[in-house]
Design an enzyme around this catalytic site. Structure first.
Site, PDB file in Angstrom:
ATOM      1  N   HIS A   1      16.165 -59.523  51.322  1.00  0.00           N
ATOM      2  CA  HIS A   1      15.391 -60.513  50.630  1.00  0.00           C
ATOM      3  C   HIS A   1      15.627 -60.444  49.209  1.00  0.00           C
ATOM      4  O   HIS A   1      16.369 -59.510  48.669  1.00  0.00           O
ATOM      5  CB  HIS A   1      13.882 -60.215  50.799  1.00  0.00           C
ATOM      6  CG  HIS A   1      13.651 -59.761  52.436  1.00  0.00           C
ATOM      7  ND1 HIS A   1      13.454 -58.527  52.839  1.00  0.00           N
ATOM      8  CD2 HIS A   1      13.336 -60.644  53.247  1.00  0.00           C
ATOM      9  CE1 HIS A   1      13.160 -58.712  54.042  1.00  0.00           C
ATOM     10  NE2 HIS A   1      13.045 -60.006  54.408  1.00  0.00           N
TER      11      HIS A   1
ATOM     12  N   SER B   1       9.820 -63.908  56.842  1.00  0.00           N
ATOM     13  CA  SER B   1       9.751 -63.104  55.641  1.00  0.00           C
ATOM     14  C   SER B   1       9.908 -63.724  54.319  1.00  0.00           C
ATOM     15  O   SER B   1       9.530 -63.426  53.254  1.00  0.00           O
ATOM     16  CB  SER B   1      10.681 -61.852  55.353  1.00  0.00           C
ATOM     17  OG  SER B   1      11.988 -62.337  55.729  1.00  0.00           O
TER      18      SER B   1
ATOM     19  N   ASP C   1      15.799 -56.169  48.068  1.00  0.00           N
ATOM     20  CA  ASP C   1      16.027 -55.131  48.864  1.00  0.00           C
ATOM     21  C   ASP C   1      17.271 -55.891  49.612  1.00  0.00           C
ATOM     22  O   ASP C   1      17.946 -56.634  49.675  1.00  0.00           O
ATOM     23  CB  ASP C   1      14.803 -54.970  49.784  1.00  0.00           C
ATOM     24  CG  ASP C   1      14.342 -55.844  51.022  1.00  0.00           C
ATOM     25  OD1 ASP C   1      15.164 -56.858  51.234  1.00  0.00           O
ATOM     26  OD2 ASP C   1      13.071 -55.857  51.162  1.00  0.00           O
TER      27      ASP C   1
END
Ligand SMILES: *[C@@H]1O[C@H](CO)[C@@H](O)[C@H](O)[C@H]1NC(C)=O
Ligand SMILES: *[C@@H]1O[C@H](CO)[C@@H](O)[C@H](O)[C@H]1NC(C)=O
Ligand SMILES: *[C@@H]1O[C@H](CO)[C@@H](O)[C@H](O)[C@H]1NC(C)=O
Ligand SMILES: *[C@@H]1O[C@H](CO)[C@@H](O)[C@H](O)[C@H]1NC(C)=O
Length: 379
Positions: free
Chosen positions: A344, A50, A341
């Site tokens: 991340h 990610s 978040d």
């Protein structure tokens, strides 16, 4: 005066000659366009998780846990959700910009994309092991399989020789490993009952080695890596064990330490073993930790809690309201936060880190033994 004499009326004979030159040179540039692609551009192939996924997971059968194609993801820069796990651009987006490449699209994005500049295979949730979040992500082996398709495409467009030049000049950028360890804590995995920590790290590093060697064998020479962040202190991991009272998860930190040591060692070994192998290893861990621990030194207000999510530290992975519950809080200004978040980072942090990866001092605490600018421009 000089200029005036140059601009003096040309003779008709000269004009004909000149016209001829223009025609010849323009037709020869058009036939040379494809080789220009390989001579003038260093392509960027992006692998991993990610931290680099630009939207591949939008196109696979997965869950919203591994997707970020909904508001408020992307709100700061793109103004629409692209699938990137951030409020804006990722490290890999900035690197492409600094290398004077266009934004590198996800491999699975539909359309007739030409791969001359490279492409992005990264998938949120992916690890080096096939078992990591299996079925919900594009694992590293599958990413390699997609890369092979691109290699075939380049050969068919450029011819064997030009394709080889393109692939050997290209930079191969990796962010991988976090999910192989993270999955242990978020899925109640029992893998650490069967393996010691260092055995498990060995398996992760072993699988990464196989992939890197395979790309090398196919002509890749220039590799960029980021090591693992201190994810035991990510908002989402601080809250996995209630009895920890929100402190960092020690067990995760010790795995990260073992992995990062093994990764440096592996790269030093490959540099000795493989002729022409060049790498850049960015110390993501130390440089992110400094920002988490001393946010104000880097222009942030909050280093521990996330901008988007719910519960303590906004550690509950609910940003966007499409995962664990509909409720979530969103900060006003993501630029004040290190974490976007639960797991991340914000675009602002990614840019600071990308700047350092690109042209930071060549030191083990920063980027070592080369920075990415060296890989793109010096070799
Ligand atoms: C996608 O995942 C769902 C849920 O796991 C499953 O029922 C479905 O068959 C899968 N579809 C494909 C095309 O794999
Ligand atoms: C992990 O196990 C605990 C206790 O057995 C359970 O409460 C929790 O829901 C499990 N978590 C997951 C992600 O399966
Ligand atoms: C790669 O991972 C698998 C588990 O997915 C493991 O069985 C295998 O030994 C690993 N390979 C290497 C070279 O470490
Ligand atoms: C968490 O807090 C409780 C109550 O304040 C305390 O008894 C306990 O020792 C703390 N645990 C840790 C791991 O700090």
């Amino acid at each position: 005066m000089v200029r005036k004499s140059v601009m003096a009326k040309p003779s008709p004979l000269f004009l004909i000659f000149f016209l001829h030159l223009v025609l010849v040179s323009s037709s020869s540039t058009s036939t040379d366009t494809r080789s220009e692609h390989s001579r003038n551009h260093v392509a960027l192939f992006i692998f991993g998780d990610s931290f680099f996924d630009a939207g591949n997971n939008n196109y696979i059968n997965t869950t919203t846990l591994d997707q970020a194609n909904f508001w408020p993801y992307g709100e700061t820069y793109f103004e629409f959700p692209t699938g990137r796990f951030s409020d804006g651009r990722l490290i890999s987006d900035f690197i492409a910009e600094y290398a004077k490449l266009p934004l590198i699209p996800p491999f699975l994005q539909p359309g007739n994309y030409q791969y001359y500049h490279g492409v992005n295979f990264a998938s949120a949730g992916a690890g080096a092991l096939v078992e990591t979040f299996q079925g919900a992500v594009i694992d590293l082996k599958t990413q390699l399989k997609y890369y092979k398709k691109v290699q075939t495409w380049l050969r068919s467009k450029l011819g064997k020789v030009e394709a080889e030049i393109t692939l050997s000049k290209a930079v191969y950028l990796f962010s991988i490993g976090t999910n192989d360890y993270m999955s242990i804590f978020v899925t109640n995995s029992t893998v650490l009952n069967s393996y010691s920590k260092s055995e498990y790290v060995g398996i992760v590093i072993g699988n990464l080695t196989t992939i890197v060697k395979d790309i090398y064998k196919r002509g890749g020479r220039k590799f960029g890596f980021i090591n693992l962040l201190p994810f035991g202190c990510a908002p989402g991991i601080r809250i996995v064990k209630a009895e920890n009272n929100g402190s960092c998860l020690e067990e995760a930190s010790s795995l990260v330490k073992l992995h990062n040591k093994a990764l440096s060692k592996l790269l030093r070994k490959l540099e000795k073993q493989l002729k022409g192998f060049k790498y850049s290893l960015y110390n993501f861990n130390i440089n992110l930790r400094q920002r988490m621990n001393h946010p104000s030194k880097y222009g942030f207000k909050e280093g521990k809690g996330a901008c988007c999510g719910s519960g303590q530290f906004r550690g509950v992975f609910s940003c966007g309201g499409k995962r664990l519950g509909k409720e979530f809080q969103l900060c006003k200004n993501p630029n004040e936060y290190v974490f976007w978040d639960s797991y991340h980072l914000t675009q602002r942090v990614y840019k600071q880190l990308a700047d350092q990866m690109w042209n930071g001092a060549r030191k083990p605490n920063s980027v070592w033994p080369y920075n990415l600018r060296d890989l793109f421009q010096a070799f």
